[in-house]
Design a protein around this motif. Structure first.
Motif, PDB file in Angstrom:
ATOM      1  N   THR A  27      -1.609  -0.294  -0.837  1.00  0.00           N
ATOM      2  CA  THR A  27      -2.794  -0.491  -1.678  1.00  0.00           C
ATOM      3  C   THR A  27      -3.433  -1.849  -1.404  1.00  0.00           C
ATOM      4  O   THR A  27      -4.654  -1.970  -1.403  1.00  0.00           O
ATOM      5  CB  THR A  27      -2.467  -0.350  -3.178  1.00  0.00           C
ATOM      6  OG1 THR A  27      -1.347  -1.170  -3.502  1.00  0.00           O
ATOM      7  CG2 THR A  27      -2.162   1.091  -3.537  1.00  0.00           C
ATOM      8  N   GLU A  28      -2.615  -2.854  -1.146  1.00  0.00           N
ATOM      9  CA  GLU A  28      -3.160  -4.177  -0.814  1.00  0.00           C
ATOM     10  C   GLU A  28      -3.895  -4.132   0.522  1.00  0.00           C
ATOM     11  O   GLU A  28      -4.944  -4.743   0.687  1.00  0.00           O
ATOM     12  CB  GLU A  28      -2.040  -5.224  -0.789  1.00  0.00           C
ATOM     13  CG  GLU A  28      -2.524  -6.635  -0.594  1.00  0.00           C
ATOM     14  CD  GLU A  28      -3.524  -7.098  -1.663  1.00  0.00           C
ATOM     15  OE1 GLU A  28      -4.479  -7.827  -1.294  1.00  0.00           O
ATOM     16  OE2 GLU A  28      -3.368  -6.734  -2.836  1.00  0.00           O
ATOM     17  N   TRP A  29      -3.345  -3.418   1.479  1.00  0.00           N
ATOM     18  CA  TRP A  29      -3.979  -3.267   2.792  1.00  0.00           C
ATOM     19  C   TRP A  29      -5.366  -2.644   2.649  1.00  0.00           C
ATOM     20  O   TRP A  29      -6.341  -3.142   3.201  1.00  0.00           O
ATOM     21  CB  TRP A  29      -3.087  -2.412   3.690  1.00  0.00           C
ATOM     22  CG  TRP A  29      -3.726  -1.980   4.969  1.00  0.00           C
ATOM     23  CD1 TRP A  29      -4.228  -0.743   5.252  1.00  0.00           C
ATOM     24  CD2 TRP A  29      -3.967  -2.769   6.138  1.00  0.00           C
ATOM     25  NE1 TRP A  29      -4.741  -0.709   6.522  1.00  0.00           N
ATOM     26  CE2 TRP A  29      -4.592  -1.948   7.094  1.00  0.00           C
ATOM     27  CE3 TRP A  29      -3.694  -4.088   6.470  1.00  0.00           C
ATOM     28  CZ2 TRP A  29      -4.957  -2.396   8.347  1.00  0.00           C
ATOM     29  CZ3 TRP A  29      -4.050  -4.535   7.730  1.00  0.00           C
ATOM     30  CH2 TRP A  29      -4.676  -3.697   8.645  1.00  0.00           C
ATOM     31  N   PHE A  30      -5.458  -1.560   1.900  1.00  0.00           N
ATOM     32  CA  PHE A  30      -6.749  -0.895   1.714  1.00  0.00           C
ATOM     33  C   PHE A  30      -7.712  -1.757   0.895  1.00  0.00           C
ATOM     34  O   PHE A  30      -8.919  -1.738   1.137  1.00  0.00           O
ATOM     35  CB  PHE A  30      -6.566   0.492   1.095  1.00  0.00           C
ATOM     36  CG  PHE A  30      -6.087   1.496   2.101  1.00  0.00           C
ATOM     37  CD1 PHE A  30      -6.964   2.101   2.983  1.00  0.00           C
ATOM     38  CD2 PHE A  30      -4.736   1.822   2.197  1.00  0.00           C
ATOM     39  CE1 PHE A  30      -6.537   3.007   3.928  1.00  0.00           C
ATOM     40  CE2 PHE A  30      -4.294   2.727   3.143  1.00  0.00           C
ATOM     41  CZ  PHE A  30      -5.194   3.318   4.021  1.00  0.00           C
ATOM     42  N   CYS A  79      -8.006   0.217  -4.924  1.00  0.00           N
ATOM     43  CA  CYS A  79      -7.604   1.399  -5.690  1.00  0.00           C
ATOM     44  C   CYS A  79      -7.996   1.185  -7.153  1.00  0.00           C
ATOM     45  O   CYS A  79      -7.566   0.216  -7.775  1.00  0.00           O
ATOM     46  CB  CYS A  79      -6.096   1.610  -5.581  1.00  0.00           C
ATOM     47  SG  CYS A  79      -5.501   3.099  -6.406  1.00  0.00           S
ATOM     48  N   PRO A  80      -8.826   2.067  -7.705  1.00  0.00           N
ATOM     49  CA  PRO A  80      -9.218   1.910  -9.109  1.00  0.00           C
ATOM     50  C   PRO A  80      -8.012   2.003 -10.043  1.00  0.00           C
ATOM     51  O   PRO A  80      -7.044   2.710  -9.758  1.00  0.00           O
ATOM     52  CB  PRO A  80     -10.168   3.093  -9.353  1.00  0.00           C
ATOM     53  CG  PRO A  80     -10.605   3.521  -7.998  1.00  0.00           C
ATOM     54  CD  PRO A  80      -9.463   3.214  -7.080  1.00  0.00           C
ATOM     55  N   GLN A  81      -8.104   1.284 -11.149  1.00  0.00           N
ATOM     56  CA  GLN A  81      -7.043   1.310 -12.149  1.00  0.00           C
ATOM     57  C   GLN A  81      -6.846   2.750 -12.627  1.00  0.00           C
ATOM     58  O   GLN A  81      -7.800   3.511 -12.742  1.00  0.00           O
ATOM     59  CB  GLN A  81      -7.423   0.400 -13.321  1.00  0.00           C
ATOM     60  CG  GLN A  81      -6.325   0.214 -14.328  1.00  0.00           C
ATOM     61  CD  GLN A  81      -6.712  -0.777 -15.417  1.00  0.00           C
ATOM     62  OE1 GLN A  81      -7.864  -1.155 -15.563  1.00  0.00           O
ATOM     63  NE2 GLN A  81      -5.736  -1.192 -16.192  1.00  0.00           N
ATOM     64  N   ASN A  92      -3.974   7.469  -8.917  1.00  0.00           N
ATOM     65  CA  ASN A  92      -2.822   7.657  -8.063  1.00  0.00           C
ATOM     66  C   ASN A  92      -3.161   7.055  -6.698  1.00  0.00           C
ATOM     67  O   ASN A  92      -4.135   7.467  -6.070  1.00  0.00           O
ATOM     68  CB  ASN A  92      -2.536   9.164  -7.938  1.00  0.00           C
ATOM     69  CG  ASN A  92      -1.421   9.488  -6.961  1.00  0.00           C
ATOM     70  OD1 ASN A  92      -0.861   8.632  -6.291  1.00  0.00           O
ATOM     71  ND2 ASN A  92      -1.106  10.771  -6.869  1.00  0.00           N
ATOM     72  N   PRO A  93      -2.407   6.065  -6.226  1.00  0.00           N
ATOM     73  CA  PRO A  93      -2.709   5.457  -4.925  1.00  0.00           C
ATOM     74  C   PRO A  93      -2.787   6.474  -3.791  1.00  0.00           C
ATOM     75  O   PRO A  93      -3.611   6.333  -2.889  1.00  0.00           O
ATOM     76  CB  PRO A  93      -1.557   4.475  -4.706  1.00  0.00           C
ATOM     77  CG  PRO A  93      -1.033   4.185  -6.057  1.00  0.00           C
ATOM     78  CD  PRO A  93      -1.247   5.433  -6.856  1.00  0.00           C
TER      79      PRO A  93
END
Length: 139
Positions: free
Chosen positions: A114-117, A124-126, A129-130
């Motif tokens: 998720t950090e990469w994206f 990733c919205p709060q 699901n990632p």
């Protein structure tokens, strides 16, 4: 018997897998879980599982992934293709190899994905699901 219980196969353990007429026998979901169980019981060093959760409800899918995950605790390697995992199943993954049109998009630990994206401009919205978010990203 432990794997049988983990995959909810105890109730059908004396049922025929199929019949000559093609009618009766265990269900499709039970057959899928039986295939996973038969592979797990051989204790392979490396297990390749091609879509082991396809066709299963969310509870059974999570049970299958938990059994595969337990194999890794004893030093075995499990490589699986899983399309659209639930958030609970996604959290069970250790490492991800993500492909898009046959090209490598990400390879690394699940937490870092998720950090990469996000660094690529796709946070990733709060409450999302990632795995669902990553599937929708077009890199």
């Amino acid at each position: 018997m432990a794997v049988c219980n983990q995959l909810s196969l105890a109730k059908c353990r004396f049922n025929p897998i199929g019949t000559e007429s093609g009618v009766g026998g265990i269900s499709g979901g039970e057959r899928k879980r039986l295939n996973v169980a038969s592979e797990v019981l051989t204790s392979p060093t490396i297990l390749f599982a091609d879509e082991p959760t396809t066709g299963l409800d969310s509870f059974m899918a999570e049970s299958v992934v938990n059994v595969l995950k337990s194999m890794t605790a004893s030093g075995r390697t499990v490589i699986a293709t899983i399309h659209q995992p639930s958030s609970k199943i996604f959290e069970l993954f250790q490492d991800l190899l993500l492909l898009s049109e046959g090209r490598l998009v990400y390879f690394g630990d699940r937490v870092g994905a998720t950090e990469w994206f996000k660094r690529l401009g796709f946070p990733c919205p709060q409450y999302t699901n990632p795995a669902d978010h990553i599937i929708k990203v077009r890199c």
